[in-house]
Design a protein around this motif. Structure first.
Motif, mmCIF file in Angstrom:
data_model
loop_
_atom_site.group_PDB
_atom_site.id
_atom_site.type_symbol
_atom_site.label_atom_id
_atom_site.label_comp_id
_atom_site.label_asym_id
_atom_site.label_seq_id
_atom_site.Cartn_x
_atom_site.Cartn_y
_atom_site.Cartn_z
ATOM 1 N N UNK A 101 0.811 -1.224 0.000
ATOM 2 C CA UNK A 101 0.000 0.000 0.000
ATOM 3 C C UNK A 101 0.841 1.271 0.000
ATOM 4 N N UNK A 102 2.116 1.135 0.400
ATOM 5 C CA UNK A 102 2.972 2.321 0.497
ATOM 6 C C UNK A 102 2.983 3.143 -0.794
ATOM 7 N N UNK A 103 2.968 2.444 -1.951
ATOM 8 C CA UNK A 103 3.157 3.150 -3.220
ATOM 9 C C UNK A 103 1.834 3.557 -3.888
ATOM 10 N N UNK A 104 0.711 3.310 -3.239
ATOM 11 C CA UNK A 104 -0.563 3.614 -3.891
ATOM 12 C C UNK A 104 -0.920 5.097 -3.790
ATOM 13 N N UNK A 105 -1.376 5.665 -4.903
ATOM 14 C CA UNK A 105 -1.804 7.060 -4.881
ATOM 15 C C UNK A 105 -3.264 7.167 -4.435
#
Ligand code: C2E
Ligand code: CA
Ligand code: CA
Ligand code: CA
Length: 276
Positions: A101-105
């Motif tokens: 989830x870290x990279x989700x916009x």
């Protein structure tokens, strides 16, 4: 007579040996697969009918073996449940999720749904496991939803109801998964505080025309309205099914018609193009 007994006991030994081997194998295989990082998560977008936009995703476990073959989720999940491996496997999923989830916009309030097995619900570590995960991803401000099946709620109802009530106070939502397939009474609808009802694909599949008769589906929808539950239609594959459900006030749609489950990287791209 004696040879008969000898043959029977030999047969018995062979059968038990095979059974033990099979048991050990699933447990071992799942353990090894976790160590070798063969599990991943696919995310299936959910469409909010009112806006036509993506409201969130459901996390679905995937297992690709070293030889490239994929294990079927319904089979390895059932095996993990049988072999007391579903709790370690779900913890593994939570760690993969926290990383993905870290990279989700995403904006605050994005829905993140995950499946929880009955055994986990009843385990003392269930609430701490979920709380730890919620803290890990707190900065993303997700609306976390736990998807539970009807079967998992009827067992040890009261203890489970307390845990869920506590988690709901912490802002976590609860969904009934595969609604209508559990072969159980509806009394749990009065015992538990719920947020979402997910209508099983089996009720959506028969929709063929916009005027078609689907009395059971219609009754489920009106029941959800009366209970003030959010309704999600699962396994929506055609535009007709989408239109039928949206006309009858189903608020959320999930299925191949809108989007297929996809890996985290693909989801990131999808969210900035199709999902917006
Ligand atoms: P589910 O929770 O009911 O998940 C929905 C299933 O329907 C998923 O199958 C999804 O890929 C599939 N699906 C979605 N849209 C469509 C559609 O339009 N048409 C059709 N035919 N199928 C669609 P999947 O990924 O194979 O998972 C199967 C089941 O395995 C899940 O059913 C869930 O019960 C279980 N499962 C998957 N991941 C987990 C997990 O992390 N934990 C637990 N406890 N169970 C899991
Ligand atoms: Ca589910
Ligand atoms: Ca389901
Ligand atoms: Ca299902």
């Amino acid at each position: 007579f004696l040879p008969m007994i000898a043959i029977l006991s030999l047969l018995f030994m062979v059968i038990t040996a095979n059974w033990i081997k099979r048991r050990v194998t699933w447990r071992d295989r799942i353990k090894k697969a976790m160590q070798r990082d063969e599990f991943s998560v696919a995310y299936q977008p959910v469409c909010q009918v009112s806006s036509g936009c993506c409201s969130g995703v459901e996390a679905l476990m995937r297992w690709q073996r070293r030889d490239g073959e994929w294990e079927r989720p319904d089979i390895f999940i059932a095996a993990a449940e049988e072999e007391n491996m579903i709790i370690p496997l779900t913890r593994h999923l939570l760690s993969l999720l926290a990383r993905d989830v870290e990279s989700w916009p995403v904006t605050p309030g994005f829905h993140l749904a995950l499946n929880v097995a009955a055994e986990h619900l009843q385990h003392a570590d269930f609430v701490p496991d979920i709380e730890r995960f919620a803290r890990q991803v707190a900065h993303k401000q997700f609306q976390i939803t736990l998807e539970l099946t009807e079967r998992s709620l009827i067992k040890e109802g009261e203890a489970v109801a307390k845990k869920l009530a506590w988690l709901r106070q912490c802002g976590i939502k609860v969904a009934i998964d595969d609604f209508g397939t559990g072969n159980c009474s509806l009394s749990y609808l009065q015992t538990f505080e719920l947020d979402y009802l997910k209508i099983d694909r089996g009720f959506i599949n028969p929709i063929e025309s916009i005027e078609g008769e689907t009395p059971v589906l219609d009754a489920i929808i009106s029941l959800s309205h009366k209970l003030a539950l959010n309704i999600l239609g699962e396994g929506v594959e055609t535009e007709m099914q989408y239109r039928y459900l949206s006309q009858r006030g189903v608020g959320f749609i999930q299925g191949w018609y809108y989007a297929r489950p996809m890996p985290s990287d693909a989801l990131r791209t999808w969210l900035t193009t199709d999902g917006a």
